[in-house]
Enzyme design. Structure first.
Site, PDB file in Angstrom:
ATOM      1  CG  ASP A   1      11.084   3.672 -14.266  1.00  0.00           C
ATOM      2  OD1 ASP A   1      12.321   3.352 -14.728  1.00  0.00           O
ATOM      3  OD2 ASP A   1      10.001   4.007 -15.074  1.00  0.00           O
TER       4      ASP A   1
ATOM      5  CG  ASP B   1      12.809   9.042 -23.685  1.00  0.00           C
ATOM      6  OD1 ASP B   1      13.286   7.838 -23.511  1.00  0.00           O
ATOM      7  OD2 ASP B   1      12.798   9.794 -22.551  1.00  0.00           O
TER       8      ASP B   1
END
Lengths: 262, 223
Positions: A12, A131
């Site tokens: 990330d 998600d």
């Protein structure tokens, strides 16, 4: 002779640094992305995924440069996600050296974008990121009441869309792979949400990458053997030196999973 | 260790996909060679080694190959120079693909390209259910080698990175230089004289892939 299950370390990246949040908020610095990617490549990572979590317009240039630098050193597949909204974003990342792009919110707002991208660049380079958050049931594997909904904007916005139905739709629209993250588990290290992983993996005929919740090596093995994932993604267990990718692969191989160890 | 002999290697660019990776990997193993990404027939014909890559659907690949007369250039290259096909580049060298309703290809290797199918079964899981093999065949799989200079310094049964939904079967088994298996057997590598072609992506296959590319740039085309 069989196809190996994959381990994918995930970077990330926020403004040029590898970071890792807990439940998508709260950030801890984990280094320079090029150095981190090289380290995972040496440790035998099967692919690397790179999620640009700033993804503001100004940060785009930084990301492209970073992808170029990583692609120069790393000769395994590289996926880039975060802020992929139009065909031009995909082209830019592929030209920088990415092999696949991951599309998340833009797919929810405009599913046709996935179809267009897949037709233009080929399904093999289009990953749809989902998600998912559990909205019904106990969460225990096998509970027929379990239901999951997809969320956008880093898990902040509910959509009312059922995660399993959405995955099937995205596969039909030409996604080549699903990157499934459990919002309930992300960063909390209690293992994948095996229920949603299995439900989606069994419902589609494209590979599914399980993500969110890995705290130890057995979680990775469970993702494949109980969640039916084709690949497992993890970040923090590798970033902070708890385990090497090699150790993770050995653990999975010892559990009887086909892995690439050479 | 193979020694690179290629001064110039042309990666044929016919507009199908991103050749950054192939270029980068070839340059990595041959830092002193000139690696060109080009569609110019003159440059391709002047190179010592030629790579035919390919991604995406076969209909689009073949129509671009024909429109830009790449097929004629490739046929010319195949007469004399070391030529390496990668992924759809291999499939384009076969007789015919059933993708997109059936497409005639370059017929350099007699054989067919077929869809893997939706009901492939693999190993059993911990819970006793069987692993349904997904399509595309995506990831690292083993290749059983058949003796060839391009496998030098690569262990038999080494893994390479594959991404494909259609697979090659050869009419002439002696042209199969690598065997793969994914629910069913398929040709992972084909070869005849100075032409070699692989279904996997050597440019994405880490050390084994880089070694194969180095072997190619070190190859004089003698099988």
């Amino acid at each position: 002779m069989a196809l190996a299950k994959r381990i994918i370390p995930c970077l990330d990246v926020d403004q040029g640094r590898v970071v890792k949040g807990v439940n998508f908020v709260g950030i801890r610095d984990a280094g320079d992305p090029v150095e981190v990617a090289k380290r995972y490549d040496e440790q035998g990572a099967d692919e690397i995924t790179f999620l640009d979590i700033t993804a503001t317009h100004e940060a785009r240039g930084t990301t492209v440069k970073m992808v170029e630098a990583i692609a120069e050193h790393v000769f395994i597949p590289l996926t880039v996600g975060g802020g992929i909204r139009e065909v031009e974003d995909i082209r830019r990342m592929l030209n920088a050296g990415a092999d696949k792009v991951s599309i998340n919110s833009a797919a929810v707002y405009n599913p046709e974008f996935v179809r267009e991208a897949s037709e233009k660049f080929g399904a093999q380079c289009i990953v749809v990121a989902i998600d998912a958050k559990r909205v019904a049931g106990s969460g225990v594997l096998g509970d027929a009441e379990n239901k999951w909904e997809i969320f956008t904007h880093g898990g902040r916005k509910p959509t009312g869309i059922d995660a399993v139905e959405w995955a099937v739709k995205m596969a039909n629209f030409g996604a080549g792979e699903i990157l499934l993250t459990s919002m309930d588990r992300d960063g909390v290290k209690t293992g994948f949400d095996l229920g949603v992983t299995r439900a989606i993996s069994d419902a589609v005929n494209i590979p599914v990458i399980a993500s969110g919740g890995v705290g130890n090596l057995e979680h990775l093995a469970e993702g494949v053997q109980l969640g039916h994932a084709d690949a497992v993604l993890a970040a923090s267990i590798f970033h902070f030196g708890e385990y090497t990718v090699q150790e993770a692969k050995q653990h999975m191989a010892d559990a009887g999973i086909e892995m690439r160890l050479d | 260790m193979s020694k690179v002999i290629s001064k110039t290697c042309a990666v044929i660019d016919y507009g199908m996909g991103n050749l950054h990776s192939a270029h980068g990997a070839l340059q990595k193993v041959a830092p002193n060679s000139n690696i060109l990404v080009t569609s110019d027939p003159a440059k391709i014909l002047a190179a010592d080694h030629v790579v035919l890559p390919g991604v995406g659907a076969i209909r689009d690949c073949m129509s671009e190959i024909q429109r830009q007369e790449i097929d004629q250039v490739v046929a010319e290259v195949a007469k004399a120079k070391p030529l390496l096909g990668i992924c759809v580049g291999l499939q384009a060298m076969m007789t015919r693909s059933e993708e997109n309703g059936g497409i005639d290809c370059m017929n350099m290797f007699p054989g067919q390209v077929q869809y893997f199918g939706d009901n492939l079964l693999g190993d059993e899981f911990r819970d006793g259910t069987s692993d349904r093999l997904k399509v595309p065949h995506m990831g690292w799989n083993q290749v059983e080698q058949v003796a060839h200079p391009l496998w030098q310094d690569i262990k038999d049964q080494s893994r390479f990175y594959f991404v494909h939904s259609y697979f090659v079967t050869a009419d002439d088994q002696s042209q199969v230089k690598g065997r793969g298996h994914y629910g069913k057997p398929f040709a992972a590598a084909m070869g005849q004289d100075n032409v070699f072609a692989v279904q996997f992506h050597p440019e994405k296959s880490h050390k084994n892939g880089l070694q194969l590319l180095q072997n190619f740039l070190s190859w004089d085309g003698q099988a």
